[in-house]
Every structure is written in structure tokens, then in C-alpha cells.
Design a protein around this motif. Structure first.
Motif: not given
Length: 165
Positions: A112-113, A64, A80, A109, A2, A157, A115, A4, A78
């Protein structure tokens, strides 16, 4: 995995969903021959697929908060936002409406994990809504820059994007 997305601002931003074009209709209108006790229940429909694409801006959840190091601004949310061009257009419409003259908003961006990891500064870019430049070399059209951004902008990313006005 994922991905974010996050949005940072120098001031509080409105939260919620933005850009969807939904219509509420009674269930009996969609399924006239269906014998259901809830035939007057309202359901959401979209006239075309693109109408379902929107963005959502929400307060940063505690899990987060490690993302704050990536931003220079105090209000982090956040975000979406699908990769669909309609969602990207809704994002830049939202930014255009919320961004005050002389200020900037930051986008970031990451997976996930990730951050707490450092951003990739080689991916840093800017979008100037006043001069209509995306990066240093791409000049946006004054009449259709939101549409153009929907076509050319993609989230990467660990990319940090500054949008100024």
C-alpha cells in the motif's frame, strides 16, 4: 503493511466474490437454546474453514489509479486474494473461466502506497494455461494444474505475472 493485488484484462471481467461455499441457516438452528427475538434471522455458516476462502474482484478505486502504469491492458481491477492455497485455487479457477483463448491476463502486487513505484522486472513470471508451464521450467499436471498452482504460486511484492491461454 498491507499488500494490494491487482488483475488486468483486455476486456471487462465480472466483479464480486467468487469461490466461497457458505450456507444460510436460521439463528435458532445454530443456537437452539438461545432465547433471542431474532431466532429466525439467517446467518452465514461454513461447513469447514476452507469454505470461507474466496477471491473478490472489484473495480479500481480512484485512490489506486497510479497502479495503471504497471499494466499493458486497459481493464484494471482490485483483487482480494488471501495467501491460502484455497484462495489461490479460486483465483486460477476464475482466470481459467474468464480468459479467452489467445488472450492473457496480468497480475500485480505491491505494498500500500507503492502503486506509483516501478515493478521489479527480475520477479516477472508467466503461467501458460495452454502449455501448462509455470515460468520456463515448471510443467503443471494436466489433470490437477489448478490444485498445483494453489500450492506453488505466491504473490511477491512488485511482481508482474502474465497468465496466458
Amino acid at each position: 503493511m498491507t499488500v494490494h493485488h491487482y488483475i488486468g484484462s483486455p476486456y471487462e471481467l465480472p466483479t464480486g466474490s467468487f469461490g466461497t461455499k457458505e450456507t444460510l441457516v436460521p439463528l435458532s438452528e445454530v443456537f437452539p437454546f438461545h432465547h433471542n427475538q431474532n431466532k429466525d434471522k439467517l446467518i452465514t455458516i461454513y461447513k469447514k474453514e476452507e469454505d470461507a476462502y474466496d477471491i473478490s474482484v472489484n473495480r479500481l478505486t480512484d485512490g489506486y489509479s497510479d497502479i495503471k502504469h504497471a499494466f499493458t491492458l486497459p481493464y484494471i481491477y482490485e483483487l482480494s486474494c488471501d495467501a491460502h492455497s484455497k484462495s489461490i485455487r479460486e483465483l486460477f479457477t476464475y482466470i481459467e473461466e474468464q480468459l479467452m483463448e489467445g488472450c492473457h491476463i496480468e497480475l500485480y502486487s505491491c505494498l500500500d502506497g507503492d502503486e506509483a513505484e516501478e515493478k521489479d522486472s527480475s520477479l516477472d513470471t508467466s503461467i501458460n494455461l495452454k502449455t501448462l508451464y509455470f515460468g520456463k521450467h515448471y510443467k503443471l499436471d494436466k489433470k490437477k494444474y489448478i490444485y498445483e498452482l494453489g500450492e506453488v504460486f505466491t504473490f511477491e511484492d512488485k511482481q508482474f505475472v502474465v497468465v496466458m491461454k
